[in-house]
Design a protein around this motif. Sequence first.
Motif, PDB file in Angstrom:
ATOM      1  N   VAL A   1       1.021  -1.258  -0.181  1.00 35.06           N
ATOM      2  CA  VAL A   1       0.024  -0.163   0.011  1.00 35.06           C
ATOM      3  C   VAL A   1       0.939   1.343   0.040  1.00 35.06           C
ATOM      4  O   VAL A   1       1.675   1.363   0.774  1.00 35.06           O
ATOM      5  CB  VAL A   1      -0.981   0.174   1.377  1.00 35.06           C
ATOM      6  N   THR A   2       0.953   2.120  -0.969  1.00 37.93           N
ATOM      7  CA  THR A   2       1.758   2.991  -1.085  1.00 37.93           C
ATOM      8  C   THR A   2       1.328   4.565  -0.679  1.00 37.93           C
ATOM      9  O   THR A   2       0.024   4.733  -0.376  1.00 37.93           O
ATOM     10  CB  THR A   2       2.179   3.368  -2.682  1.00 37.93           C
ATOM     11  N   ASP A   3       2.205   5.527  -0.664  1.00 38.34           N
ATOM     12  CA  ASP A   3       1.735   6.702  -0.441  1.00 38.34           C
ATOM     13  C   ASP A   3       2.522   7.960  -1.352  1.00 38.34           C
ATOM     14  O   ASP A   3       3.057   7.421  -2.295  1.00 38.34           O
ATOM     15  CB  ASP A   3       2.097   7.331   1.131  1.00 38.34           C
ATOM     16  N   LYS A   4       2.030   9.113  -1.045  1.00 38.65           N
ATOM     17  CA  LYS A   4       2.754  10.041  -1.994  1.00 38.65           C
ATOM     18  C   LYS A   4       4.439  10.165  -2.000  1.00 38.65           C
ATOM     19  O   LYS A   4       4.820  10.661  -2.959  1.00 38.65           O
ATOM     20  CB  LYS A   4       2.161  11.548  -1.760  1.00 38.65           C
ATOM     21  N   VAL A   5       4.865   9.638  -1.206  1.00 40.09           N
ATOM     22  CA  VAL A   5       6.225   9.802  -0.687  1.00 40.09           C
ATOM     23  C   VAL A   5       7.045   8.653  -1.385  1.00 40.09           C
ATOM     24  O   VAL A   5       8.048   8.906  -2.055  1.00 40.09           O
ATOM     25  CB  VAL A   5       6.823   9.866   0.742  1.00 40.09           C
ATOM     26  N   ILE A   6       6.467   7.299  -1.055  1.00 38.64           N
ATOM     27  CA  ILE A   6       7.328   6.240  -1.834  1.00 38.64           C
ATOM     28  C   ILE A   6       5.938   5.484  -2.703  1.00 38.64           C
ATOM     29  O   ILE A   6       5.081   4.890  -1.931  1.00 38.64           O
ATOM     30  CB  ILE A   6       7.575   5.157  -0.457  1.00 38.64           C
ATOM     31  N   GLY A   7       5.952   5.629  -3.674  1.00 36.77           N
ATOM     32  CA  GLY A   7       5.161   4.967  -4.696  1.00 36.77           C
ATOM     33  C   GLY A   7       6.055   4.166  -5.685  1.00 36.77           C
ATOM     34  O   GLY A   7       7.017   3.821  -5.671  1.00 36.77           O
ATOM     35  N   PRO A   8       5.064   4.003  -6.635  1.00 35.65           N
ATOM     36  CA  PRO A   8       5.994   2.938  -7.736  1.00 35.65           C
ATOM     37  C   PRO A   8       7.027   3.553  -8.212  1.00 35.65           C
ATOM     38  O   PRO A   8       7.908   2.533  -8.417  1.00 35.65           O
ATOM     39  CB  PRO A   8       4.760   2.981  -8.840  1.00 35.65           C
ATOM     40  N   TYR A   9       7.290   4.687  -8.737  1.00 31.30           N
ATOM     41  CA  TYR A   9       8.497   5.040  -8.900  1.00 31.30           C
ATOM     42  C   TYR A   9       9.523   4.797  -8.174  1.00 31.30           C
ATOM     43  O   TYR A   9      10.826   4.284  -8.449  1.00 31.30           O
ATOM     44  CB  TYR A   9       8.738   6.557  -9.375  1.00 31.30           C
ATOM     45  N   GLN A  10       9.510   5.326  -6.652  1.00 31.90           N
ATOM     46  CA  GLN A  10      10.513   4.905  -5.864  1.00 31.90           C
ATOM     47  C   GLN A  10      10.915   3.376  -5.777  1.00 31.90           C
ATOM     48  O   GLN A  10      12.019   2.963  -5.450  1.00 31.90           O
ATOM     49  CB  GLN A  10      10.204   5.571  -4.527  1.00 31.90           C
ATOM     50  N   ILE A  11       9.925   2.730  -5.687  1.00 26.65           N
ATOM     51  CA  ILE A  11      10.041   1.249  -5.650  1.00 26.65           C
ATOM     52  C   ILE A  11      11.036   0.740  -6.788  1.00 26.65           C
ATOM     53  O   ILE A  11      11.631  -0.102  -6.580  1.00 26.65           O
ATOM     54  CB  ILE A  11       8.630   0.707  -5.595  1.00 26.65           C
ATOM     55  N   ALA A  12      10.425   1.189  -7.904  1.00 24.59           N
ATOM     56  CA  ALA A  12      11.135   0.817  -9.140  1.00 24.59           C
ATOM     57  C   ALA A  12      12.714   0.960  -8.851  1.00 24.59           C
ATOM     58  O   ALA A  12      13.409   0.197  -9.321  1.00 24.59           O
ATOM     59  CB  ALA A  12      10.477   1.308 -10.278  1.00 24.59           C
ATOM     60  N   GLN A  13      12.901   2.363  -8.519  1.00 24.60           N
ATOM     61  CA  GLN A  13      14.445   2.769  -8.458  1.00 24.60           C
ATOM     62  C   GLN A  13      15.132   1.662  -7.348  1.00 24.60           C
ATOM     63  O   GLN A  13      16.182   1.503  -7.608  1.00 24.60           O
ATOM     64  CB  GLN A  13      14.447   4.137  -7.947  1.00 24.60           C
ATOM     65  N   GLU A  14      14.507   1.376  -6.315  1.00 26.34           N
ATOM     66  CA  GLU A  14      15.083   0.317  -5.210  1.00 26.34           C
ATOM     67  C   GLU A  14      15.348  -0.690  -5.770  1.00 26.34           C
ATOM     68  O   GLU A  14      16.393  -1.449  -5.757  1.00 26.34           O
ATOM     69  CB  GLU A  14      14.129   0.218  -3.959  1.00 26.34           C
ATOM     70  N   ILE A  15      14.483  -1.346  -6.962  1.00 26.77           N
ATOM     71  CA  ILE A  15      14.734  -2.538  -7.615  1.00 26.77           C
ATOM     72  C   ILE A  15      16.215  -2.466  -8.595  1.00 26.77           C
ATOM     73  O   ILE A  15      16.856  -3.525  -8.592  1.00 26.77           O
ATOM     74  CB  ILE A  15      13.550  -2.988  -8.259  1.00 26.77           C
ATOM     75  N   LEU A  16      15.838  -1.325  -9.340  1.00 28.97           N
ATOM     76  CA  LEU A  16      17.167  -1.238 -10.214  1.00 28.97           C
ATOM     77  C   LEU A  16      18.389  -0.871  -9.597  1.00 28.97           C
ATOM     78  O   LEU A  16      19.312  -1.250  -9.994  1.00 28.97           O
ATOM     79  CB  LEU A  16      16.614   0.188 -10.910  1.00 28.97           C
ATOM     80  N   SER A  17      18.652  -0.417  -8.596  1.00 29.01           N
ATOM     81  CA  SER A  17      19.594  -0.105  -7.833  1.00 29.01           C
ATOM     82  C   SER A  17      20.431  -1.391  -7.251  1.00 29.01           C
ATOM     83  O   SER A  17      21.612  -1.188  -7.234  1.00 29.01           O
ATOM     84  CB  SER A  17      19.592   0.899  -6.766  1.00 29.01           C
ATOM     85  N   ARG A  18      19.593  -2.336  -7.231  1.00 27.16           N
ATOM     86  CA  ARG A  18      19.915  -3.590  -6.805  1.00 27.16           C
ATOM     87  C   ARG A  18      20.333  -4.717  -7.848  1.00 27.16           C
ATOM     88  O   ARG A  18      20.667  -5.881  -7.696  1.00 27.16           O
ATOM     89  CB  ARG A  18      19.161  -4.302  -5.922  1.00 27.16           C
ATOM     90  N   GLY A  19      19.794  -3.956  -9.118  1.00 28.73           N
ATOM     91  CA  GLY A  19      20.149  -4.976 -10.357  1.00 28.73           C
ATOM     92  C   GLY A  19      19.344  -6.124 -10.324  1.00 28.73           C
ATOM     93  O   GLY A  19      19.651  -7.088 -11.175  1.00 28.73           O
TER      94      GLY A  19
END
Length: 201
Positions: free
Chosen positions: A141-159
Amino acid sequence: MISVIGTGPGDKALITHAAQALIDEADVLVGWRRLLSEFDTHPAEKHLMGVDIDATIEWLRVNQTRKIVVLASGDPMLFGIGKRIAEAFAEHERQIVPGISSIQALFSAVGLDMNDVYITSSHGKQPNFDFILMHDKTALVTDKVIGPYQIAQEILSRGFKRTLIIGENLGYPTQRISVLAPEQVQAEYDMNVVIIVNERQ
């Protein structure tokens, strides 16, 4: 008596009969502005819930002899107001009627089972993405601070290779579901929940 009812993910047709019966009999409806607006024509008194949840709890305590219905989006006990009210009032003072959560609605919409899913939220907190991404199937369940884009960046940063299923405005006429690789996720989305699926699934 205080009744906390889940209104489901937006479509009034998804409110349970038990919840609707309590709404019909209510003297007072309590909720966020968006939820109260769905019941503009209801004759009950309306009490707007603000960011100060303690103030709402105190108001409920003072008025608990009335037939009060607290409207909760989705399910009240899934990152909702139900937990706070259950902690504040004894069993004989309140009842909680579950609803269909936005997470359930999204899993059903895409035909994905909820077996073994890890469920969490980014509301007002920094999720532990190292822990989250250990799971093969996670719903947030997301909010305005941590949403889909921020989640995607966390995934990408880990490869990592993952698929994101983003459900916006679930249960409303503007509902939209996107199935994307992390690099395809855009910066802005409407009210949403996210499912992260490991590619090996």
